[in-house]
Structure formats: C-alpha cells, structure tokens
Design an enzyme around this catalytic site. Structure first.
Site, PDB file in Angstrom:
ATOM      1  N   GLY A 149     -11.481   0.064  12.466  1.00 28.49           N
ATOM      2  CA  GLY A 149     -11.012   0.624  13.644  1.00 28.49           C
ATOM      3  C   GLY A 149     -12.264   0.669  14.758  1.00 28.49           C
ATOM      4  N   ARG A 196     -13.909  13.679   8.454  1.00 27.40           N
ATOM      5  CA  ARG A 196     -14.590  13.947   7.338  1.00 27.40           C
ATOM      6  C   ARG A 196     -16.160  14.424   7.626  1.00 27.40           C
ATOM      7  NH1 ARG A 196     -12.234   9.499   4.149  1.00 27.40           N
ATOM      8  NH2 ARG A 196     -10.327  10.123   3.373  1.00 27.40           N
ATOM      9  N   ARG A 247      -2.223  -2.109  -3.764  1.00 29.94           N
ATOM     10  CA  ARG A 247      -3.539  -1.634  -3.537  1.00 29.94           C
ATOM     11  C   ARG A 247      -3.553  -0.275  -4.331  1.00 29.94           C
ATOM     12  NH1 ARG A 247      -5.213   2.979   0.631  1.00 29.94           N
ATOM     13  NH2 ARG A 247      -7.488   3.079   0.207  1.00 29.94           N
ATOM     14  N   GLU A 295      -7.684  -6.275   4.229  1.00 30.06           N
ATOM     15  CA  GLU A 295      -7.400  -5.876   2.816  1.00 30.06           C
ATOM     16  C   GLU A 295      -6.291  -6.233   2.182  1.00 30.06           C
ATOM     17  OE1 GLU A 295      -8.538  -2.035   4.735  1.00 30.06           O
ATOM     18  OE2 GLU A 295      -9.098  -1.463   2.686  1.00 30.06           O
ATOM     19  N   HIS A 303     -12.986   1.683  -0.565  1.00 21.50           N
ATOM     20  CA  HIS A 303     -13.054   0.631   0.420  1.00 21.50           C
ATOM     21  C   HIS A 303     -13.613  -0.469  -0.044  1.00 21.50           C
ATOM     22  CE1 HIS A 303     -13.519   3.826   4.165  1.00 21.50           C
ATOM     23  NE2 HIS A 303     -12.210   3.525   4.011  1.00 21.50           N
ATOM     24  N   ASN A 359       0.762  -1.050  -0.147  1.00 23.55           N
ATOM     25  CA  ASN A 359       0.121  -0.012   0.024  1.00 23.55           C
ATOM     26  C   ASN A 359       0.777   1.033   0.016  1.00 23.55           C
ATOM     27  OD1 ASN A 359      -1.714   2.034   0.422  1.00 23.55           O
ATOM     28  ND2 ASN A 359      -2.619   1.109   2.298  1.00 23.55           N
ATOM     29  N   GLY A 415     -15.631   0.022  14.142  1.00 23.83           N
ATOM     30  CA  GLY A 415     -16.420  -1.195  13.888  1.00 23.83           C
ATOM     31  C   GLY A 415     -15.754  -2.628  14.571  1.00 23.83           C
ATOM     32  N   GLU A 416     -14.606  -2.589  14.620  1.00 25.28           N
ATOM     33  CA  GLU A 416     -14.027  -3.755  15.368  1.00 25.28           C
ATOM     34  C   GLU A 416     -13.757  -3.853  16.885  1.00 25.28           C
ATOM     35  OE1 GLU A 416     -10.450  -5.128  13.152  1.00 25.28           O
ATOM     36  OE2 GLU A 416     -11.649  -4.769  11.271  1.00 25.28           O
ATOM     37  N   LYS A 462       3.552   0.695   3.090  1.00 24.02           N
ATOM     38  CA  LYS A 462       3.236  -0.420   3.954  1.00 24.02           C
ATOM     39  C   LYS A 462       3.203  -1.569   3.205  1.00 24.02           C
ATOM     40  CE  LYS A 462      -0.075   2.272   6.539  1.00 24.02           C
ATOM     41  NZ  LYS A 462      -1.466   2.650   6.296  1.00 24.02           N
ATOM     42  N   GLY A 498     -14.045   3.279  10.127  1.00 28.41           N
ATOM     43  CA  GLY A 498     -12.544   3.440  10.925  1.00 28.41           C
ATOM     44  C   GLY A 498     -12.506   5.232  10.840  1.00 28.41           C
ATOM     45  N   ASN A 499     -11.352   5.350  10.792  1.00 27.34           N
ATOM     46  CA  ASN A 499     -11.066   6.729  10.631  1.00 27.34           C
ATOM     47  C   ASN A 499     -12.014   7.308   9.340  1.00 27.34           C
ATOM     48  OD1 ASN A 499     -10.370   9.499  11.772  1.00 27.34           O
ATOM     49  ND2 ASN A 499      -8.570   9.128  10.318  1.00 27.34           N
TER      50      ASN A 499
HETATM   51  P1  ADP Z   1      -8.005   3.999   9.067  1.00 31.44           P
HETATM   52  O1  ADP Z   1      -9.618   4.647   8.306  1.00 31.44           O
HETATM   53  O2  ADP Z   1      -7.214   5.300   9.151  1.00 31.44           O
HETATM   54  O3  ADP Z   1      -7.619   2.826   8.495  1.00 31.44           O
HETATM   55  P2  ADP Z   1      -8.685   2.673  11.393  1.00 31.44           P
HETATM   56  O4  ADP Z   1      -9.508   1.496  10.746  1.00 31.44           O
HETATM   57  O5  ADP Z   1      -7.686   1.948  12.033  1.00 31.44           O
HETATM   58  O6  ADP Z   1      -8.753   4.020  10.635  1.00 31.44           O
HETATM   59  O7  ADP Z   1      -9.832   2.967  12.592  1.00 31.44           O
HETATM   60  C1  ADP Z   1      -9.302   4.038  13.469  1.00 31.44           C
HETATM   61  C2  ADP Z   1     -10.350   4.308  14.440  1.00 31.44           C
HETATM   62  O8  ADP Z   1     -10.897   3.176  15.271  1.00 31.44           O
HETATM   63  C3  ADP Z   1     -10.122   5.524  15.314  1.00 31.44           C
HETATM   64  O9  ADP Z   1     -11.270   6.506  15.448  1.00 31.44           O
HETATM   65  C4  ADP Z   1      -9.913   4.766  16.629  1.00 31.44           C
HETATM   66  O10 ADP Z   1     -10.439   5.575  17.637  1.00 31.44           O
HETATM   67  C5  ADP Z   1     -10.838   3.497  16.440  1.00 31.44           C
HETATM   68  N1  ADP Z   1     -10.590   2.685  17.390  1.00 31.44           N
HETATM   69  C6  ADP Z   1      -9.606   1.797  17.663  1.00 31.44           C
HETATM   70  N2  ADP Z   1      -9.596   1.125  18.740  1.00 31.44           N
HETATM   71  C7  ADP Z   1     -10.507   1.561  19.321  1.00 31.44           C
HETATM   72  C8  ADP Z   1     -11.196   1.175  20.727  1.00 31.44           C
HETATM   73  N3  ADP Z   1     -10.646   0.422  21.217  1.00 31.44           N
HETATM   74  N4  ADP Z   1     -12.158   1.827  20.917  1.00 31.44           N
HETATM   75  C9  ADP Z   1     -13.068   2.650  20.099  1.00 31.44           C
HETATM   76  N5  ADP Z   1     -12.372   3.139  19.074  1.00 31.44           N
HETATM   77  C10 ADP Z   1     -11.254   2.438  18.635  1.00 31.44           C
END
Ligand code: ADP
Length: 393
Positions: free
Chosen positions: A326, A236, A88, A379, A177, A7, A328-329, A14, A205-206
């Site tokens: 992030g 965003r 990617r 991914e 995505h 990526n 969601g998981e 990465k 995620g973010n």
């Molecule tokens: P990106 O879109 O940059 O790939 P990620 O999928 O890594 O982002 O998601 C980042 C988000 O996930 C951040 O807002 C972070 O706070 C959230 N996150 C990660 N761990 C936790 C957690 N334990 N509780 C709540 N949110 C989390």
C-alpha cells in the site's frame, strides 16, 4: 488451467480465480463477517461488482456460496474447471521452507503451530477444511508466509537470549510477508535476467517488513518471532525495548498480553499521531503542519531507512531496492523521503518517475549507484503459480 487462490481469516475469506494460461484474474472477491451478524460477500468479475448480504454461519457456508456464485454468474461452467486451490498459510515454523501439497500432516502441523499464530493458523485450517468438503477431489497447495525466510542463518534468526528459549520453546525470528518478498525477488530476477543480485525488498503496507535477499535467498528480515517486530507500521510499534512492557503494565494495571495488544493495535502511526493508522490521513494532517502527524511520518521514514542501511552493510552493498504494498506502491512523499535519506549510499531518484501510484516504475536515475523500483506485489498470483507448479508434478 484455473486456480483459486485463498486467504482465509478468522471471519473472512478472500479469493482470486486465475486463468493460468495468461495469469489473468477471472474473478476475485471477499466474504466478510463470517459467523457474525451482517455477513456479506463481494465478487468482482468482468468489470462488474456484486455485493450481497447473506447469512454465512461458517467458512464451509462461504465456500459453498462462492462456488455456487461462480457457476450462477457464468464465471465458470462447472466445478470441474477448477484445477487447484492454493491457500495462503501463515505459520509453517521451521518445518516448511517451500510451498507444499496439503495433506493431513500439513493440517495437523498448522494446528500444532497455532501458538505461534493464534489468529491465523486456525483460520487457515477452517479455509482448508471448507474446500476439502466442497471440492474433495481437487488438489490443494499451502503457501506459507514464513517459508521464504527459512534460508536465514542462525546468526540472523536467533535472538541473543538464553539458548534454551530457542531449543525448547522455538523462540527465534521467523519473518512474515514471505510470499510478497519472494514475488518481488522473482520479479527482479526477470527484470535483470540473472539470479546473482543483492536486493532490499521493502513491503510497506499497513503491516510492513523489509527483507535482505542475496542470490534469490532471504538473508535477513525485519519481522521476527511475530509480525510485531521491525519497522514502524500502521498500528504496530515495530522494535522497541521490551522493558517498556512491565513498566506500562504497572502504570496501566494491564497484563502482558494487553500491553502487547496495545503495541500491535494502537501504536505505530496511530500511536504517535493520535489520529490515524492510514498513511493517507497522516499525509493530509501533515499538510496542516500537525506536529504529531509530522513526527509520526518522520519516525516512520526513519525506521525504514534504519533497516535499509543495516541490510546494505549486511549484504555488503546492494544492487536493487524495491518498494511494494500500500504505502510502497502509492505514497509518493514517503518514497521520496526514504530515497533522499539514502543519498549517502549513492541513491538518486527521478522525481517525475516517482510521481505515480500503483504502477511498476524505475525510480532511480542513470547516475544512481543502486537501482530503485516500485513493483506492485501480487501474493495471490504467487500462490496460484506455486499451486499450478505443484499440481503439475
Ligand atoms: P495491508 O498490510 O493491510 O495489506 P496495504 O498494503 O493495503 O495494507 O496498505 C495499506 C496502507 O497503504 C495504508 O496506510 C494506506 O494509507 C496506504 N496507501 C494506500 N494508498 C495510498 C496513497 N495513495 N497514498 C499514501 N498511502 C496510501
């Protein structure tokens, strides 16, 4: 068979090296600040983590160092062990609906489409060229973020704007995505043992997007012409009334791209909370009953629920809802709040099952009318799988 998944960003690269016999990651890492002072790399392998500052003038340098380190650290014995490289790629416009072997034409298309992804497509080309130099005889595959969404119908991908904007300028929903939503779709197929299901895949995620999937194909998705559209994200705004743009331009003496920059970089959770784009920080602030953090959180949940409700109707019912990425998981309270608001659709989750992070888990109870899962996305693995499949042909 060993495959590297890449990526490449404008100043980063990465990688994950997979042993495709068991789909395990042998090594992974990141090269950062390429072409900027303080460049460094991190490589993780075999339970070890190595970090080193090193001058990296460009992506070619980074790839050279990466390959040297893989050998020095005895992760591989020789470069001949690398059977394929998967990249990617962000924007394939409406030309690429699947992953492809990278040819000169693909590289040219990435260049041609760069006005649609000005930060990403040129960076992807840098990554490809660096590997072409370092491993000229190794097959490379491109996996587009936009590809999965190419099955959307015109009704779903067109905006209600002058048709000429679509025909002449390519203004339409592309979606992003896609590799993650496809990974989730394939995981659900494996889980249910069939392809005929209706799924709402929530990559939160973010950045974040939601996709409506029927019979393995994307029907609609929340990101649009760019990743700015759809749900509220870390920085965003997601969907807003576009008339806000000229109004704020006037108020703040900015041009259109500066205001769009604000919508991309200082809006969303960060904008509303005036505190952070990181959901962990927002949740912490909510514990203190901080009014803006509470508002940011409830608006965030609301926008996810809006899209799920919309897609529930679009798909005429749903079999499975999945959370990934992030938030969601990992975010227990956000998942709980979203699911509570979906009770009217018959969603019921087990709060104990929801009480975990980063794991595959079925959240829904036996009574729930819709199955709800957390499926950690991968991914990189999806890219490696596509690469293997295409180079084997
Ligand atoms: P990106 O879109 O940059 O790939 P990620 O999928 O890594 O982002 O998601 C980042 C988000 O996930 C951040 O807002 C972070 O706070 C959230 N996150 C990660 N761990 C936790 C957690 N334990 N509780 C709540 N949110 C989390």
């Amino acid at each position: 068979m060993k495959i590297i998944s890449i990526n490449a960003g404008s100043s980063s690269l990465k990688f994950s090296l997979f042993n495709m016999d068991n789909e395990e990651v042998i090594a992974s890492g990141v090269f950062e600040r390429i072409g900027i002072d303080g460049s460094k790399f991190t490589i993780k392998y075999d339970g070890e983590k190595i970090e080193q500052e090193i001058e990296l003038v460009n992506h070619t340098d980074a790839v050279k160092v990466l390959l040297e380190k893989l050998i020095d650290l005895r992760i591989i014995k020789s470069l001949d062990e690398i059977d394929g490289v998967g990249h990617r790629l962000v924007h394939g416009k409406d030309k690429y609906s699947q992953s492809v072997i990278i040819t000169d034409e693909v590289v040219q298309d990435l260049e041609n489409f760069k006005e649609f992804a000005p930060l990403h497509n040129p960076a992807n080309v840098l990554g490809i060229n660096a590997f072409r130099e370092a491993l000229p005889d190794v097959a490379m595959v491109g996996v587009f973020d936009t590809a999965f969404h190419q099955t959307m119908s015109k009704e779903n991908f067109l905006y209600p704007v002058p048709y000429k904007w679509y025909e002449e300028y390519g203004v339409r929903k592309y979606g992003f995505h896609g590799t993650s939503h496809r990974y989730i779709t394939k995981s659900v197929e494996k889980l249910l043992g069939r392809k005929d299901f209706k799924l709402i895949s929530c990559h939160i995620g973010n950045g974040g997007s939601i996709a409506a999937v029927k019979d393995m194909q994307c029907v609609d998705t929340s990101m649009g012409f760019t990743p700015l559209a759809g749900i509220m994200m870390g920085t965003r705004s997601g969907d807003i009334d576009s008339s806000i743009i000229p109004y704020v331009m006037e108020k703040e003496g900015k041009n259109a791209s500066e205001v769009v920059d604000d919508l991309n970089k200082v809006s969303g959770l960060l904008g509303l909370s005036e505190y952070s784009n990181d959901m962990r920080d927002i949740l912490e602030k909510c514990e203190e009953q901080d009014e803006k953090a509470l508002l940011a959180r409830s608006k965030y949940v609301r926008r996810i629920v809006d899209y799920i409700a919309q897609y529930y109707v679009l798909l005429n019912g749903v079999d499975v809802i999945c959370f990934t990425a992030g938030v969601g998981e990992n975010s227990i309270p956000i998942r709980r709040e979203v699911c509570e608001k979906l009770a009217c659709l018959g969603v019921e989750i087990d709060l104990d099952a929801n009480n975990q992070r980063g794991e595959f888990v079925k959240l829904s109870t036996d009574n729930s009318k819709i199955d709800v899962y957390v499926i950690p996305t991968d991914e990189e693995l999806m890219i490696a799988r596509d690469t293997l499949e295409l180079i084997k042909r």
